[in-house]
Design a protein around this motif. Sequence first.
Motif, short mmCIF file in Angstrom:
data_model
loop_
_atom_site.label_atom_id
_atom_site.label_comp_id
_atom_site.label_asym_id
_atom_site.label_seq_id
_atom_site.Cartn_x
_atom_site.Cartn_y
_atom_site.Cartn_z
N ALA A 120 0.83 -1.20 0.00
CA ALA A 120 0.00 0.00 0.00
C ALA A 120 0.87 1.26 0.00
CB ALA A 120 -0.92 -0.01 1.22
N GLN A 121 1.96 1.19 0.78
CA GLN A 121 2.84 2.36 0.85
C GLN A 121 3.52 2.62 -0.48
OE1 GLN A 121 5.22 1.27 4.19
NE2 GLN A 121 3.93 2.34 5.66
N GLN A 122 3.96 1.53 -1.11
CA GLN A 122 4.61 1.70 -2.41
C GLN A 122 3.60 2.26 -3.42
OE1 GLN A 122 6.90 -1.76 -3.85
NE2 GLN A 122 6.96 -2.44 -1.74
N ALA A 123 2.37 1.78 -3.33
CA ALA A 123 1.33 2.27 -4.23
C ALA A 123 1.08 3.76 -3.99
CB ALA A 123 0.04 1.47 -4.04
N GLN A 124 1.04 4.14 -2.72
CA GLN A 124 0.83 5.56 -2.40
C GLN A 124 1.99 6.40 -2.91
OE1 GLN A 124 -1.96 6.98 -1.26
NE2 GLN A 124 -2.77 4.90 -1.45
N ALA A 125 3.20 5.88 -2.74
CA ALA A 125 4.37 6.61 -3.21
C ALA A 125 4.31 6.77 -4.72
CB ALA A 125 5.64 5.87 -2.80
N ALA A 126 3.85 5.72 -5.41
CA ALA A 126 3.75 5.79 -6.87
C ALA A 126 2.73 6.85 -7.28
CB ALA A 126 3.36 4.42 -7.43
N LEU A 127 1.65 6.94 -6.49
CA LEU A 127 0.58 7.90 -6.81
C LEU A 127 1.09 9.33 -6.82
CD1 LEU A 127 -2.63 6.63 -4.99
CD2 LEU A 127 -2.44 7.32 -7.38
N VAL A 128 2.03 9.63 -5.93
CA VAL A 128 2.51 11.02 -5.84
C VAL A 128 3.81 11.22 -6.62
CG1 VAL A 128 1.38 11.42 -3.62
CG2 VAL A 128 3.71 10.56 -3.66
N ASP A 129 4.25 10.17 -7.31
CA ASP A 129 5.48 10.29 -8.11
C ASP A 129 5.15 11.10 -9.37
OD1 ASP A 129 7.65 9.94 -9.82
OD2 ASP A 129 8.10 7.95 -9.00
#
Lengths: 267, 192
Positions: A154-163
């Motif tokens: 989930a954290q990686q997904a969130q990080a990707a969202l704001v990349d």
Amino acid sequence: MDHDEAATLLGAYALDAVDPDDARAVEDHVAGCPRCEAELSAHHEVAGLLANEGGEAPPHLWDRVAAAIGPAGQQAGKADVAPLLRPGGGAPAGRRRRRPAVRVPHPDRRVLRGAAALVAAAAAAAIVVLGVQVNHLNRLVQQAGSAAQELGVAQQAQAALVDPAAHRVSLGAGASGARQLAELVILPSGTAFLVNVHLPALPQQQTYQLWGRVGGQLVSLGLLGPAPADVPLRVEGPAAGFAVTVERAGGAAQPTHPPVAASATFR
Amino acid sequence: MIDLATASDPMLVVAIGRWQERALAEAYRRHGGAVLGLAQRLLGTASSAEDVTQEVFVDLWRRPEQYDAARGSLRTFLLTKAHGKAVDLIRSESARGAREERSARETAAGGYEVDRYAWDLAVADQVRVAMEALPDGERKAIEMAYFEGRTYREVAAVLGEPEGTVKSRIRSGLRRLRDGIARSDVDERLSR
């Protein structure tokens, strides 16, 4: 076997110290008793710590494992069992197509604290005795905090969202695609996440499957499972459109149903 | 690209489910030594311990869905599998000789064996402290059942104790170990 009788056997069962008949009876009971299931998990966890001798994984034994799983495995095992990701990965014959259910774990807090303490103790010992050995620390942390690990998706997904470099694709329902059912976030590296998923849960015999259109061909990008949340994926090459279909649990080589959600570029 | 070296164990299992052999290789790199160590401890012979280890990882490759992250760590899962397979071997006739030889050697060496690697040693140290804090009857029952692959009935016969007593000692001992590990000194310092 009633609850009390099964419960008294849980410790011995966790250590594989019961006769086959008792083992079957315990298994039958535990399958329908969440309390016993929880206790058994706890016993297994303790047993795992008892046996935690560690040690190096010998490369020659990996060669045997690789040989046993087929030619693809032998290739992967070269380079010293190196932690390198080869894109894609062939599907050896004889292995059923499936996606494992990985649920969010909920380990006992006390044991997590205990595990954290073990990590701390281990860290202190190694700094004093051997200096920092990152590999081993990784391994211990891996085993200590499976909750934290699962949060990682989930954290990686969130990080990707704001990349800012991420490419975001809305997957919508209906002819206009106005109702968004999920969103695909693709990083320049090819790592992708399906996020903001609002696909209704399917029966266990079915799965959602994601497709990409590459050069006029539909290519499976992965099975999403019957009730997808944040799903990590690989998106290789220039896909010109994405769609999600409902397929039988094993997935399909080509879509057998019209998409339930698709990108604007797919329609 | 997902970096397998830093991927969580559940992520590795997802990747294994997608036939990424390197994910299996990474799982082997992380846990193969522990699995082999347990199998060797139970079986005493290198070749059958390697057979068990191989089977455990081939099973993970073929049926990754058997691992449920909600039930515990991947290492615990693999060790549980390895223990079951090793015990099956021990209980088969062919392994009897090896087992007797190993038991004799263990008796000669005596005590709880110190582990080989610093990290695992630190973990094992906490476990050893918790083991030593157990009442003798509980510790003995757990050691004989887990590390010698005996059923609780066999343990009871060897110790000359009632079966019910041994059964409850194993259960209460495991609970006490869990509490002991969770309440270690370091843990208390951490939580202040």
